[in-house]
Design a protein around this motif. Sequence first.
Motif, PDB file in Angstrom:
ATOM      1  N   LEU A 226      39.623  42.646  46.807  1.00  8.18           N
ATOM      2  CA  LEU A 226      40.434  43.816  46.484  1.00  8.18           C
ATOM      3  C   LEU A 226      40.779  44.576  47.754  1.00  8.18           C
ATOM      4  O   LEU A 226      40.211  44.347  48.828  1.00  8.18           O
ATOM      5  CB  LEU A 226      39.666  44.730  45.525  1.00  8.18           C
ATOM      6  CG  LEU A 226      39.234  44.115  44.186  1.00  8.18           C
ATOM      7  CD1 LEU A 226      38.303  45.056  43.470  1.00  8.18           C
ATOM      8  CD2 LEU A 226      40.445  43.802  43.323  1.00  8.18           C
ATOM      9  N   LYS A 227      41.712  45.510  47.620  1.00 11.45           N
ATOM     10  CA  LYS A 227      41.993  46.394  48.727  1.00 11.45           C
ATOM     11  C   LYS A 227      40.779  47.286  48.994  1.00 11.45           C
ATOM     12  O   LYS A 227      39.999  47.574  48.096  1.00 11.45           O
ATOM     13  CB  LYS A 227      43.225  47.248  48.428  1.00 11.45           C
ATOM     14  CG  LYS A 227      44.518  46.441  48.382  1.00 11.45           C
ATOM     15  CD  LYS A 227      45.718  47.352  48.161  1.00 11.45           C
ATOM     16  CE  LYS A 227      47.023  46.547  48.151  1.00 11.45           C
ATOM     17  NZ  LYS A 227      48.207  47.414  47.958  1.00 11.45           N
TER      18      LYS A 227
ATOM     19  N   VAL B 100      35.522  39.885  35.180  1.00 11.30           N
ATOM     20  CA  VAL B 100      36.892  39.943  34.649  1.00 11.30           C
ATOM     21  C   VAL B 100      37.852  40.426  35.729  1.00 11.30           C
ATOM     22  O   VAL B 100      38.978  39.901  35.863  1.00 11.30           O
ATOM     23  CB  VAL B 100      36.937  40.852  33.407  1.00 11.30           C
ATOM     24  CG1 VAL B 100      38.376  41.116  32.981  1.00 11.30           C
ATOM     25  CG2 VAL B 100      36.155  40.218  32.256  1.00 11.30           C
ATOM     26  N   VAL B 101      37.454  41.407  36.526  1.00  8.77           N
ATOM     27  CA  VAL B 101      38.304  41.888  37.618  1.00  8.77           C
ATOM     28  C   VAL B 101      38.549  40.779  38.628  1.00  8.77           C
ATOM     29  O   VAL B 101      39.681  40.568  39.097  1.00  8.77           O
ATOM     30  CB  VAL B 101      37.646  43.109  38.292  1.00  8.77           C
ATOM     31  CG1 VAL B 101      38.411  43.502  39.557  1.00  8.77           C
ATOM     32  CG2 VAL B 101      37.595  44.289  37.332  1.00  8.77           C
TER      33      VAL B 101
ATOM     34  N   TRP C 169      42.215  36.611  40.934  1.00  8.03           N
ATOM     35  CA  TRP C 169      42.437  35.211  41.316  1.00  8.03           C
ATOM     36  C   TRP C 169      43.643  34.633  40.576  1.00  8.03           C
ATOM     37  O   TRP C 169      44.451  33.908  41.163  1.00  8.03           O
ATOM     38  CB  TRP C 169      41.187  34.385  41.040  1.00  8.03           C
ATOM     39  CG  TRP C 169      40.094  34.605  42.052  1.00  8.03           C
ATOM     40  CD1 TRP C 169      40.003  35.619  42.945  1.00  8.03           C
ATOM     41  CD2 TRP C 169      38.963  33.767  42.265  1.00  8.03           C
ATOM     42  NE1 TRP C 169      38.869  35.488  43.704  1.00  8.03           N
ATOM     43  CE2 TRP C 169      38.213  34.359  43.311  1.00  8.03           C
ATOM     44  CE3 TRP C 169      38.479  32.612  41.676  1.00  8.03           C
ATOM     45  CZ2 TRP C 169      37.015  33.800  43.773  1.00  8.03           C
ATOM     46  CZ3 TRP C 169      37.302  32.055  42.136  1.00  8.03           C
ATOM     47  CH2 TRP C 169      36.579  32.633  43.178  1.00  8.03           C
ATOM     48  N   VAL C 170      43.769  34.938  39.279  1.00  6.58           N
ATOM     49  CA  VAL C 170      44.916  34.449  38.516  1.00  6.58           C
ATOM     50  C   VAL C 170      46.208  35.068  39.038  1.00  6.58           C
ATOM     51  O   VAL C 170      47.253  34.398  39.139  1.00  6.58           O
ATOM     52  CB  VAL C 170      44.717  34.755  37.020  1.00  6.58           C
ATOM     53  CG1 VAL C 170      45.982  34.445  36.234  1.00  6.58           C
ATOM     54  CG2 VAL C 170      43.543  33.951  36.463  1.00  6.58           C
ATOM     55  N   TYR C 171      46.146  36.343  39.396  1.00  4.95           N
ATOM     56  CA  TYR C 171      47.339  36.999  39.950  1.00  4.95           C
ATOM     57  C   TYR C 171      47.763  36.331  41.252  1.00  4.95           C
ATOM     58  O   TYR C 171      48.956  36.095  41.483  1.00  4.95           O
ATOM     59  CB  TYR C 171      47.041  38.476  40.172  1.00  4.95           C
ATOM     60  CG  TYR C 171      48.114  39.193  40.960  1.00  4.95           C
ATOM     61  CD1 TYR C 171      49.322  39.557  40.370  1.00  4.95           C
ATOM     62  CD2 TYR C 171      47.915  39.492  42.319  1.00  4.95           C
ATOM     63  CE1 TYR C 171      50.306  40.195  41.096  1.00  4.95           C
ATOM     64  CE2 TYR C 171      48.893  40.134  43.051  1.00  4.95           C
ATOM     65  CZ  TYR C 171      50.093  40.482  42.430  1.00  4.95           C
ATOM     66  OH  TYR C 171      51.061  41.121  43.161  1.00  4.95           O
TER      67      TYR C 171
ATOM     68  N   ARG D 219      51.840  30.674  43.643  1.00  4.08           N
ATOM     69  CA  ARG D 219      52.120  29.395  42.996  1.00  4.08           C
ATOM     70  C   ARG D 219      51.261  28.272  43.581  1.00  4.08           C
ATOM     71  O   ARG D 219      51.717  27.162  43.838  1.00  4.08           O
ATOM     72  CB  ARG D 219      53.604  29.042  43.112  1.00  4.08           C
ATOM     73  CG  ARG D 219      54.502  30.017  42.371  1.00  4.08           C
ATOM     74  CD  ARG D 219      55.946  29.597  42.428  1.00  4.08           C
ATOM     75  NE  ARG D 219      56.777  30.554  41.690  1.00  4.08           N
ATOM     76  CZ  ARG D 219      58.108  30.425  41.547  1.00  4.08           C
ATOM     77  NH1 ARG D 219      58.734  29.379  42.103  1.00  4.08           N
ATOM     78  NH2 ARG D 219      58.782  31.323  40.869  1.00  4.08           N
ATOM     79  N   HIS D 220      50.011  28.645  43.767  1.00  2.62           N
ATOM     80  CA  HIS D 220      49.040  27.698  44.312  1.00  2.62           C
ATOM     81  C   HIS D 220      47.654  28.171  43.894  1.00  2.62           C
ATOM     82  O   HIS D 220      47.402  29.369  43.741  1.00  2.62           O
ATOM     83  CB  HIS D 220      49.144  27.625  45.841  1.00  2.62           C
ATOM     84  CG  HIS D 220      48.470  26.414  46.415  1.00  2.62           C
ATOM     85  ND1 HIS D 220      47.107  26.314  46.572  1.00  2.62           N
ATOM     86  CD2 HIS D 220      49.002  25.237  46.855  1.00  2.62           C
ATOM     87  CE1 HIS D 220      46.805  25.138  47.090  1.00  2.62           C
ATOM     88  NE2 HIS D 220      47.945  24.460  47.272  1.00  2.62           N
ATOM     89  N   CYS D 221      46.766  27.216  43.690  1.00  2.00           N
ATOM     90  CA  CYS D 221      45.413  27.560  43.240  1.00  2.00           C
ATOM     91  C   CYS D 221      44.714  28.432  44.278  1.00  2.00           C
ATOM     92  O   CYS D 221      44.888  28.251  45.485  1.00  2.00           O
ATOM     93  CB  CYS D 221      44.612  26.287  42.991  1.00  2.00           C
ATOM     94  SG  CYS D 221      42.932  26.603  42.352  1.00  2.00           S
TER      95      CYS D 221
END
Length: 390
Positions: free
Chosen positions: A247-248, A286-287, A292-294, A300-302
């Motif tokens: 995170l920032k 969850v955060v 990671w999903v974002y 557009r890469h894992c």
Amino acid sequence: MPSVMRLQLDTGMDSGGSLVVSLWANQSVMSNTSSVVVCVNAASPFLGFSSSLNCTTAFFQGYPLSLSTSSRRANLVIPYPETDNWYLSLQLVCLQSPEECGKASVLVETSLSLVPCLNDCGPYGQCLLLRRHGYLYAGCSCKAGWRGWSCTDNSTAQTVAQQRVAALLLTLSNLLFLAPITLSVHRCLLVEASIYTYTMFFSTFYHACDQPGEAVLCILDYDTLQYCDFLGSGVSIWATILCMARLKAALKHVLLLLGTLVFAMSLQLDRRGAWNMIGPCLFAFVVMVTMWVYRCGHRRHCYPTSWQRWVFYLLPGISMAAVAIAIYASMMTSDNYYYTHSIWHMLLAGSTAFLLPPRDKHTEPWACSQKLTCRYQICKNRREELYTVT
């Protein structure tokens, strides 16, 4: 005629401990054929010494005692006495020649007391105030294999050597936190390094104070050490997951501080509650997954992008954390506590070292430690140099 004493235990405030009855026959005129029989009953006194000596009444099956020239002392411990009026009945009995009882004069000193735990549970136990199903009572929590009402049964007790080995396992296993501390400083994660240092320190001295008998060392109050150990363990897991989320800095520090305050509040409410640690850690997980999903969708890469990171760091760290949680939740018992909890320490420290994110590319190793040194530096303002007129 019997002598009767009444002890009022009908207020409901004196039923959670132990009733101790001590009798002592002083030097008196007592023949070898005479004795003093005693009955301790609740609800009604026992008066039928002439017909029976079993101390049983219509309301209660009492506790019998006796004093004689060969045994002038008698003690009785009644754990968790009923809330009622209790009676102590005494009578001089001469079985062979009843006429001797008319001439005898026996002085019996009586001591009646209520204690939370008998003998304060001794050196191998701790007297605790417990609450269960709405009932408040005191009891002994025995350690090192000792058992009994006052932790005096040594049938399954550990030897002094076994106690010292257990203390060394629980304390020295915390030294594995030196690995995540060193990595955090190397990667300029000073906040995480300070949290791991706090956890290692208080976990070591809490387990040194938690040991019974010979192998015990307490630098602070036991309750304080236990609270700091639980708080450090929870905040360490919270900080590690937030660090993995990348995170920032401002958001990371806000969540880290809020999570620490929530841990402190929940531990004050219920120190051994399972959701005290599971709840905040699930929120942090969850955060992390959301971030990671974002990044996966944005790039557009894992994420993380390197397969070496997954194979050599994330998968071993996640596996060690899963094994640690399984041991902590289902395999830890009072008999194998010294071994399973030591393994929990090592797995927790090892998984933390594997899961810490790598150093930023633009940050040099040990850069933060170099900035802590005091020295004079010539500071330049790059923006002013652009507009300098030459």
